[in-house]
Design a protein around this motif. Structure first.
Motif, mmCIF file in Angstrom:
data_model
loop_
_atom_site.group_PDB
_atom_site.id
_atom_site.type_symbol
_atom_site.label_atom_id
_atom_site.label_comp_id
_atom_site.label_asym_id
_atom_site.label_seq_id
_atom_site.Cartn_x
_atom_site.Cartn_y
_atom_site.Cartn_z
ATOM 1 N N HIS A 70 0.832 -1.210 0.000
ATOM 2 C CA HIS A 70 0.000 0.000 0.000
ATOM 3 C C HIS A 70 0.865 1.258 0.000
ATOM 4 O O HIS A 70 0.623 2.183 -0.771
ATOM 5 C CB HIS A 70 -0.908 0.032 1.239
ATOM 6 C CG HIS A 70 -2.148 -0.779 1.078
ATOM 7 N ND1 HIS A 70 -3.144 -0.443 0.192
ATOM 8 C CD2 HIS A 70 -2.552 -1.910 1.694
ATOM 9 C CE1 HIS A 70 -4.120 -1.332 0.266
ATOM 10 N NE2 HIS A 70 -3.781 -2.240 1.170
ATOM 11 N N TRP B 157 0.924 4.353 -2.576
ATOM 12 C CA TRP B 157 0.579 5.721 -2.143
ATOM 13 C C TRP B 157 1.734 6.688 -2.334
ATOM 14 O O TRP B 157 1.544 7.813 -2.788
ATOM 15 C CB TRP B 157 0.149 5.709 -0.666
ATOM 16 C CG TRP B 157 -1.141 4.995 -0.413
ATOM 17 C CD1 TRP B 157 -2.198 4.891 -1.278
ATOM 18 C CD2 TRP B 157 -1.523 4.292 0.779
ATOM 19 N NE1 TRP B 157 -3.212 4.163 -0.692
ATOM 20 C CE2 TRP B 157 -2.827 3.787 0.564
ATOM 21 C CE3 TRP B 157 -0.900 4.044 2.000
ATOM 22 C CZ2 TRP B 157 -3.509 3.046 1.537
ATOM 23 C CZ3 TRP B 157 -1.581 3.309 2.968
ATOM 24 C CH2 TRP B 157 -2.866 2.810 2.727
ATOM 25 N N SER C 283 -0.607 11.380 -0.803
ATOM 26 C CA SER C 283 0.262 10.260 -0.448
ATOM 27 C C SER C 283 -0.397 9.343 0.588
ATOM 28 O O SER C 283 0.169 8.329 0.967
ATOM 29 C CB SER C 283 1.591 10.786 0.088
ATOM 30 O OG SER C 283 1.349 11.785 1.050
ATOM 31 N N PHE C 284 -1.596 9.712 1.018
ATOM 32 C CA PHE C 284 -2.395 8.824 1.879
ATOM 33 C C PHE C 284 -3.863 9.096 1.558
ATOM 34 O O PHE C 284 -4.225 10.223 1.264
ATOM 35 C CB PHE C 284 -2.109 9.113 3.365
ATOM 36 C CG PHE C 284 -2.632 8.039 4.274
ATOM 37 C CD1 PHE C 284 -1.941 6.847 4.424
ATOM 38 C CD2 PHE C 284 -3.840 8.198 4.944
ATOM 39 C CE1 PHE C 284 -2.433 5.836 5.244
ATOM 40 C CE2 PHE C 284 -4.339 7.190 5.760
ATOM 41 C CZ PHE C 284 -3.628 6.007 5.910
#
Ligand code: ADP
Ligand code: NA
Length: 340
Positions: A118, A122, A129-130
């Motif tokens: 993940h 991301w 980025s999240f």
């Protein structure tokens, strides 16, 4: 106004239950008289508890190619599986022996839970980025780097951390506790966290310290100054320490606590597994019901916390009345019926 939604970056397991007469001793080979595979992992359990409580949870976890059924089964419990990646590592496992007298012994194998697929995805993105969410819920069954990544990159998010199982002493020392808005711990974790941070001192020091003393000492540290601490006490209910209220309320600076008893059970305790996860999921949904950006001391007042905790102890109480982990987490409708 946008809805609250909770990102849960956490574990998902194949929980393998071996029902045995007695738990295996070193050197012994035993056979089990019953076997079951179930979906587990604190991340999945708590995300499912949020959905059962009526909230929206975006779960981000990883299974192996051997875990397609785990992913599918999770959706049958109401979890959206869009955030469950299938990777090359084997699915995480819990190998659980349950003896005829109800004792258990558990071996955890992190497997795919420790892969960082993940985070790779991301961090490769131009923006975001999240994933966007109003709330973020973390436990400690994924790689510590994944947890730290989430804490670093979640923006404008209420962060709830259930550090279970407790990180190592070294990890605890370097952990960004100041980012955590809500710390949810049980009694054992409270004591162990205190000892990891302050050392054991003279032998037996913490064993004579009350939960209140331990929590007040934690909260006195600058890293925990704005962290709300919820300590679950098993059959004794829950103890909450909310610095915002306490600074305002106590003239002499002595900390005061909110404490609620456990729910009155219908029948007896059948199976306490999952009670903590049930409690945590319901607690997060309780916060989310006050709005995506609700702050303690503003939209969330002391009586709101008491209301939320009442629902949590009722839900967790119903969970211990029934066999199973995820299966035994009640829906909000069932909790409401019991409370009416
Ligand atoms: P964990 O399962 O994480 O160790 P606890 O044992 O503190 O956490 O249990 C979480 C919550 O479940 C408690 O706050 C309580 O509300 C409920 N609970 C646990 N055990 C019992 C019990 N024997 N009777 C009633 N409620 C219980
Ligand atoms: Na249960």
């Amino acid at each position: 106004m946008a809805n609250s939604r909770c990102a849960v970056r956490g574990s998902i397991n194949n929980d393998e239950y071996f029902y045995v007469r007695d738990i295996a001793r070193p050197g012994e080979t035993i056979s089990s008289h019953h076997y079951e595979s179930r979906v587990g992992g604190k991340g999945a359990n708590q995300a499912i508890a949020i959905t059962k409580a009526g909230g929206i949870a975006d779960f981000y976890g990883t299974v192996g190619h051997d875990g397609l059924w785990v992913k599918k089964r999770a959706t049958e419990f109401g979890l959206d599986d869009a955030g469950i990646i299938v990777g090359d590592d084997p699915t995480g496992r819990a190998l659980i022996q349950v003896s005829d007298t109800g004792e258990n012994s558990i071996i955890l194998f992190p497997g795919a839970n420790h892969s960082r697929l993940h985070e790779k995805t991301w961090s490769g993105r131009a923006e975001h980025s999240f994933p966007n969410s109003s709330h973020l819920l973390l436990q400690n069954e994924i790689h510590m780097d994944s947890t730290l990544y989430a804490l670093k990159n979640a923006q404008n998010t209420t962060i709830i951390f259930n550090p279970s199982p407790l990180p190592s002493t070294k990890e605890i020392a370097g952990f960004p506790w100041h980012k955590v808005d809500w710390l949810i711990v049980n009694e054992g974790e409270t004591r162990d966290l205190y000892e990891a941070l302050f050392g054991h001192g003279n032998s037996g020091t913490t064993s004579t310290m009350s939960n209140r003393k331990l929590i007040a000492s934690l909260s006195a540290q600058s890293a925990f100054a704005s962290t709300n601490i919820i300590c679950t006490l098993g059959k004794d209910g829950v103890l909450a320490f909310i610095p915002t209220f306490h600074r305002r309320n106590t003239m002499d600076g002595s900390p005061s606590f909110l404490q609620l008893p456990a729910a009155k059970l219908q029948g007896h305790v059948r199976d306490t597994t999952g009670a903590g996860d049930c409690f945590t999921g319901y607690f997060v949904q309780g916060l989310m019901e006050h709005g995506p950006h609700a702050k303690v001391g503003r939209e969330i007042q002391e009586h709101d916390i008491v209301c939320i905790l009442k629902i949590c102890v009722q839900a967790a109480g119903m969970c211990v009345e029934r066999e199973g982990t995820i299966d035994s987490i009640p829906t909000r409708a069932e909790v409401d019926v019991r409370m009416s």
